[in-house]
Design a protein around this motif. Sequence first.
Motif, short mmCIF file in Angstrom:
data_model
loop_
_atom_site.label_atom_id
_atom_site.label_comp_id
_atom_site.label_asym_id
_atom_site.label_seq_id
_atom_site.Cartn_x
_atom_site.Cartn_y
_atom_site.Cartn_z
N ASN A 16 0.83 -1.21 0.00
CA ASN A 16 0.00 0.00 0.00
C ASN A 16 0.86 1.26 0.00
N GLN A 19 1.91 1.87 -3.48
CA GLN A 19 0.84 2.47 -4.28
C GLN A 19 0.71 3.97 -4.01
N LYS A 20 0.88 4.37 -2.75
CA LYS A 20 0.83 5.80 -2.42
C LYS A 20 1.98 6.56 -3.07
N ARG A 23 1.26 7.08 -6.70
CA ARG A 23 0.29 8.16 -6.95
C ARG A 23 0.92 9.53 -6.77
N ASN A 24 1.82 9.65 -5.83
CA ASN A 24 2.47 10.95 -5.57
C ASN A 24 3.50 11.30 -6.62
#
Length: 416
Positions: A16, A19-20, A23-24
């Motif tokens: 997770n 994934q963050k 996205r950033n």
Amino acid sequence: MEQTKPYSISKTILWNAYQKVRRNGGAAGIDGMVLEKLAEKEKDHLYKLWNRMSSGSYFPSPVLRVEIPKKSGGMRPLGIPTVLDRIAQMTARMYFEPIVEPRFHPDSYGYRPNRSAHSALGATRERCWKYDWVIDLDIKGFFDTIDHDLMLKAVDHHKPPAWVRLYIERWLKVPAQDSDGNVFERNEGTPQGGVISPVLANLFLHHSFDEWMKKEHPANPFARYADDIVIHCRTLLEAEELLEDVRNRLKECRLTVHPEKTKIVYCKDANRQKEYACTEFDFLGFTFKPRFAKNSQGQFFMSFSPAISGKAEKAIRDEIRTWKLHKRTGSELEELAKFCNPRIRGWLNYYGRFRRSALIGICEMINAILSKWVKLRFRKLKRNWKKAFAWLIKVAQQNPKLFFHWEWGYFGTGRI
């Protein structure tokens, strides 16, 4: 196998965290690896990272040292971790942040869930109406001067998992390296650019400032967004004495109040008419100062309120000039709108929250440049500004949502 590791780190949380980080986005660190390259063999990279972190053998790479211009002049150093180090930091943050977040002060607004710069600005605006004086506090080189021993003492106070404590210390002390390969040892500070840095910065100021203010000066409300701080006072004497107390407190925590940028401000308005040298301050891209406002009866009065700062407006205008929209005559107007709208939307949504009319000049600038594009695009309009502008107004009337500022309703010096 997972049970034999010294540290229990969830593979799911690490995934997770990845994934963050994806996205950033963000630039590559010293190893040159970008997110797209890591994604080609993501399972291999992530397993190796998890294995090293779980075994205690994870050591971060030096951060890439880059410098970016500061709005106030000069350069600000950033430390960019590698992609894998950002994932590791995000993993630790996902364990550590839920431990410290509930302890933080309600008037700490920066980099926190369910809080924003607008929240800090709204609270500050209302308090400026209630309190006559403001301390505009600037901490000199905050991110670069955080004391490591005091930082780790603050971390220890909240008893995080042992591996989180171990790696926070390693991230704090990791050296920086510039693009030429020069290595800089770091004995203080936390790199701006690190995923874990905002939480650490909030934690440090929570203990060194927020809790101290709560205990020693409970009658003086403040708003803090990272290291941007304003404090409200009733009298000039109270402000002077409180500033001296704050200066001494931060000195105890090995921080320095900036002698030139820190100031006491009088919130002058229709009901407060004392003479004082300083009657304005900047906070989060807005300037608070006496301005004419209109009440519900349509009468004008002097209010102490925020609007986009001159520095922020200049930065926006400078960026718009770099677009050179008028030279993109090979593009359709719809293509220009697709390029511009994300940027315009961000500016107007942020700076338009308070005193929206202060942004009309920026809207006029964009429309003037678009009119120039019309002149250069259409030969029959080449020498006629008036007709080029009329052509653009017609398009705006037919398609008022084409550009975001048209959707707002602003065109030229008035509304469409």
